[in-house]
Design a protein around this motif. Sequence first.
Motif, PDB file in Angstrom:
ATOM      1  N   UNK A 188       0.831  -1.210   0.000  1.00 45.85           N
ATOM      2  CA  UNK A 188       0.000   0.000   0.000  1.00 45.85           C
ATOM      3  C   UNK A 188       0.856   1.246   0.000  1.00 45.85           C
ATOM      4  N   UNK A 189       0.464   2.210  -0.840  1.00 45.00           N
ATOM      5  CA  UNK A 189       1.119   3.510  -0.922  1.00 45.00           C
ATOM      6  C   UNK A 189       0.381   4.450   0.029  1.00 45.00           C
ATOM      7  N   UNK A 190       0.985   4.693   1.203  1.00 41.50           N
ATOM      8  CA  UNK A 190       0.318   5.511   2.216  1.00 41.50           C
ATOM      9  C   UNK A 190       0.101   6.943   1.733  1.00 41.50           C
ATOM     10  N   UNK A 191       1.046   7.452   0.983  1.00 46.83           N
ATOM     11  CA  UNK A 191       0.957   8.850   0.548  1.00 46.83           C
ATOM     12  C   UNK A 191      -0.217   9.065  -0.400  1.00 46.83           C
ATOM     13  N   UNK A 192      -0.397   8.130  -1.351  1.00 43.98           N
ATOM     14  CA  UNK A 192      -1.481   8.260  -2.326  1.00 43.98           C
ATOM     15  C   UNK A 192      -2.713   7.446  -1.967  1.00 43.98           C
ATOM     16  N   UNK A 193      -2.620   6.720  -0.846  1.00 43.76           N
ATOM     17  CA  UNK A 193      -3.752   5.934  -0.341  1.00 43.76           C
ATOM     18  C   UNK A 193      -4.317   4.991  -1.410  1.00 43.76           C
ATOM     19  N   UNK A 271      -9.305  -1.655   1.511  1.00 47.09           N
ATOM     20  CA  UNK A 271     -10.045  -1.344   2.726  1.00 47.09           C
ATOM     21  C   UNK A 271      -9.465  -2.085   3.929  1.00 47.09           C
ATOM     22  N   UNK A 272      -9.155  -3.373   3.743  1.00 50.44           N
ATOM     23  CA  UNK A 272      -8.533  -4.136   4.830  1.00 50.44           C
ATOM     24  C   UNK A 272      -7.266  -3.441   5.329  1.00 50.44           C
ATOM     25  N   UNK A 273      -6.438  -3.026   4.385  1.00 52.71           N
ATOM     26  CA  UNK A 273      -5.150  -2.426   4.745  1.00 52.71           C
ATOM     27  C   UNK A 273      -5.357  -1.088   5.454  1.00 52.71           C
ATOM     28  N   UNK A 274      -6.272  -0.272   4.940  1.00 46.15           N
ATOM     29  CA  UNK A 274      -6.553   1.015   5.568  1.00 46.15           C
ATOM     30  C   UNK A 274      -7.077   0.843   6.988  1.00 46.15           C
ATOM     31  N   UNK A 275      -7.804  -0.250   7.228  1.00 46.02           N
ATOM     32  CA  UNK A 275      -8.366  -0.515   8.551  1.00 46.02           C
ATOM     33  C   UNK A 275      -7.373  -1.225   9.471  1.00 46.02           C
ATOM     34  N   UNK A 276      -6.129  -1.388   9.013  1.00 50.93           N
ATOM     35  CA  UNK A 276      -5.113  -2.022   9.848  1.00 50.93           C
ATOM     36  C   UNK A 276      -5.130  -3.531   9.800  1.00 50.93           C
ATOM     37  N   UNK A 277      -5.828  -4.123   8.838  1.00 49.41           N
ATOM     38  CA  UNK A 277      -5.909  -5.578   8.741  1.00 49.41           C
ATOM     39  C   UNK A 277      -5.070  -6.076   7.561  1.00 49.41           C
ATOM     40  N   UNK A 278      -3.844  -5.593   7.513  1.00 52.27           N
ATOM     41  CA  UNK A 278      -2.958  -5.960   6.415  1.00 52.27           C
ATOM     42  C   UNK A 278      -2.656  -7.455   6.420  1.00 52.27           C
ATOM     43  N   UNK A 279      -2.741  -8.110   7.597  1.00 53.73           N
ATOM     44  CA  UNK A 279      -2.468  -9.545   7.672  1.00 53.73           C
ATOM     45  C   UNK A 279      -3.477 -10.358   6.861  1.00 53.73           C
TER      46      UNK A 279
END
Length: 647
Positions: A188-193, A271-279
Motif C-alpha cells: 500500500x502507498x500511504x501517501x497516495x492511499x 479497505x482491509x489495509x486502511x483498517x489495519x488488517x494488512x495480515x
Amino acid sequence: MALAVDSAGYSGSHPAVRILVAGDSYTGKSSLIASAAAESFPGNVPRVLPPTRLPADFFPDGVPVILIDTPPGLENGGKLKDELQRADAVVLTYACDQPITLMRLSSVWLPELRRLEVVKVPVVVVGCKLDLRDERDQTSLEEIMSPIMQNFREIETCVECSAATMIQVPEAFYYAQKAVLHPTSPLFDQENQCLRDRCARSLRRIFVLCDHDMDGALNDSELNEFQVKCFNAPLQPAEIAVVKRVVHEKIPAGVNQLGLTLTGFLYLHALFIEKGRVETTWAVLRKFGYDNDLKLRDDYLPVPSTRAPDQSVELTNEAVEFLSGVFRLFDADDDGALKPAELDELFCTAPESPWQEAPYKDAAESTARGDITLNAFLSQWALMTSQDPQCSLANLIYIGYGGDPASALRITRRRFMDRKKQRTERNVFQCFVFGPKSAGKSSLLNSLLGRSLSKTNTTTGECYAANVVEQLRGSKKTLILREIPEDGVKDVLLTKEFLAACDVAVFVYDSSNEKSWKRSRELLLEVARRGEESCYAVPCLLIAAKDDLDPNPVAVQDSVKVSQKLGIEAPIPLSTKSSDHNNILRRIVSAAEHPHLSIPETETGRNCKQYQQLVNRSLIFISIGAAVTVVGLAAYRAYAASRSNSN
C-alpha cells in the motif's frame, strides 16, 4: 473478503523477529521490555536488559520475538548502528510525562535512524508512562503523531502504554512484529492511499484464478471457495451479502449482477489495509504462493537445480503450445502481432513486464509500430528460458499456465554427448559473437532481427538478439546471438565454464581492415585454446563483414590460411548491401546442429591429441601382449598337466 475472520495468521517462515528498543534516557525502555516478558510490572529493573525472548506462542502468528534493549542516549553510536543493522524492526520510545522526549523523536532520533540507513525496517513509536501523563493534557495521539508520520513514512503505527498498569504493553511489540511479518509498505502507498502496482497485479492474478467461469466476476460459490482456500472457513450467505453491500455503497462498479468484480476485489483489500488488517491480504497472497517481494516462492518453481554446465534449458512442446494459445488470445485485432498495449495486458498479472530491461529489451524482432509477431514472442520466451529458467517458469505461471510446472521446462542432453552422437536434439542454439570494435558484430545481430545493417550503431556492452531461423529443409530453430564486447573477452574466458553455454562461436571482422582481421584472429585462437583446455570446445565460424568495401588483400589471404590450418570453414562474407542474410544465419544454425564439425584445432591441441593417441595405442599393445602372455602361460600349464597325467 474474510470479514468473518478475526485473525488471518502467519503462513510464512521466519525464525524470530528481532526488535530493537531505542529512545531517550528514562523513557521507560527497560520497564517496557521487562513488563512484556513477565506479563506484570517488576519491582526493580536494570538500567539495560540483556536480549529478552518472547516465546512463539506469545503472539497469534506463532513466531518468537527477541527484544534488544539499548544503552541510554546516542553516545554509543557504533553499538547502536550494529544493533540496528541486525534488527527487523525498531520500537522508538518517548515518555508521555516528558513532552521534550516526544519532540526529540522528530528532531533527533528519526533523523539519526535515517542517517544510519535503517529506514528500510519498520518503526513503531511507543509512548510509555501513560499513567503519569498530565490529566489536563487532552491532546489526542492522532493529533500529536499525524504531522510526524507525514514526514517520516517509515513509521508503521504508534501506541501509548503503561508498564506500571500493563495498559497496551503487549500491543507495543505485537505491532512491531506484525509490521515485520505483514509489512504494509509492499502492498500500500500511504501517501497516495492506494494499492501499489505489484500488489494490484498479484491480486488480479488471484482474482482470475478464482473466476472459474471466466465471466469477470466472483459469484457466491466462487467467493465461498476463495474464503475456504485462504482462511479454512466458509462464508454464510448473509456474510456474502454484507460484503457486496459494503463494496457497492463505496464503489458501485465493484459489484454487478454476476458478483464481485475485479474493481470490488481490489477495493476490499485496500479497505482491509486502511483498517489495519494488512495480515488478511498477506494471508491471501501467501496462500497463492507469494513471498514478501510479491513474487512466487521458490517452492512453487520446480526448476531443475542439478545440470551440467554444457546442458541448457528449453521450453517443452506443451509450454510452447500454451504460449501460442496465449498469443492468439491477446491478439485482439487478429493481425498476427501483439501491440505494446496488448503485450502489457498479457503480463498484467505478473509483477511487471519481464522484457522491459536488459537482456530482453530490444532483443526480438518488432515492426515499425513496435508490434511483435508470434516468432518474436516465442523467441523472447526462449531467450528468457535459456538465461533465467526460474524467471521464465514464474512468468508462465503468472500469465496462467495451468499444467504441472515441472512439465514446462526440459533439460537438454550434454553437448559432449551430442558431439559423440554427431547430432543434437536442441531446438534453441546460443551463439557467442566475438570481434573487435566496429567490426560489424551489431550488424549481425540486427540481421537476425530483420533490421537495417546500414543503420547499425556501435555498442559497447553485451547485447542479445533472438529469432526463429528456418532451414532450407523446413525445420525451424531458435537462434540466440550474444555479442561479447572486445574488452570483456579476457575476463569472461577466465571462467572455466564460460564456453559451456555456447553452441557455436562466430568471429566477425572488417574485411577491409587488416588490423580488424588480426584482432579477430587473436580472439579466435584465444577461444580455441580455452575450449581445448576446458573441454568445452565449440564449433567456430569466421565472418568477413563489410564485404561491399574494398577487401584488404592480407586479410583475405591470411583468413583463408588460418581457417584451413584450424580445420574450420572459410570466412563467410557479410555485406550491408546483401539481401540474403538468412544464408549466414542458416550456416550458423547448421554449425550448431553438427557439434562435431567446425571445431578449431590449434597446434598445441593437435600435439596433445597425437600424444594421447600414441598413449592409447601403447596401452592397446601392452594389453594385447599381456593377454598373449596369459594365454600362452595357460596353454603351457595345460600341456604340462597333460604330460604329468600321462606319466
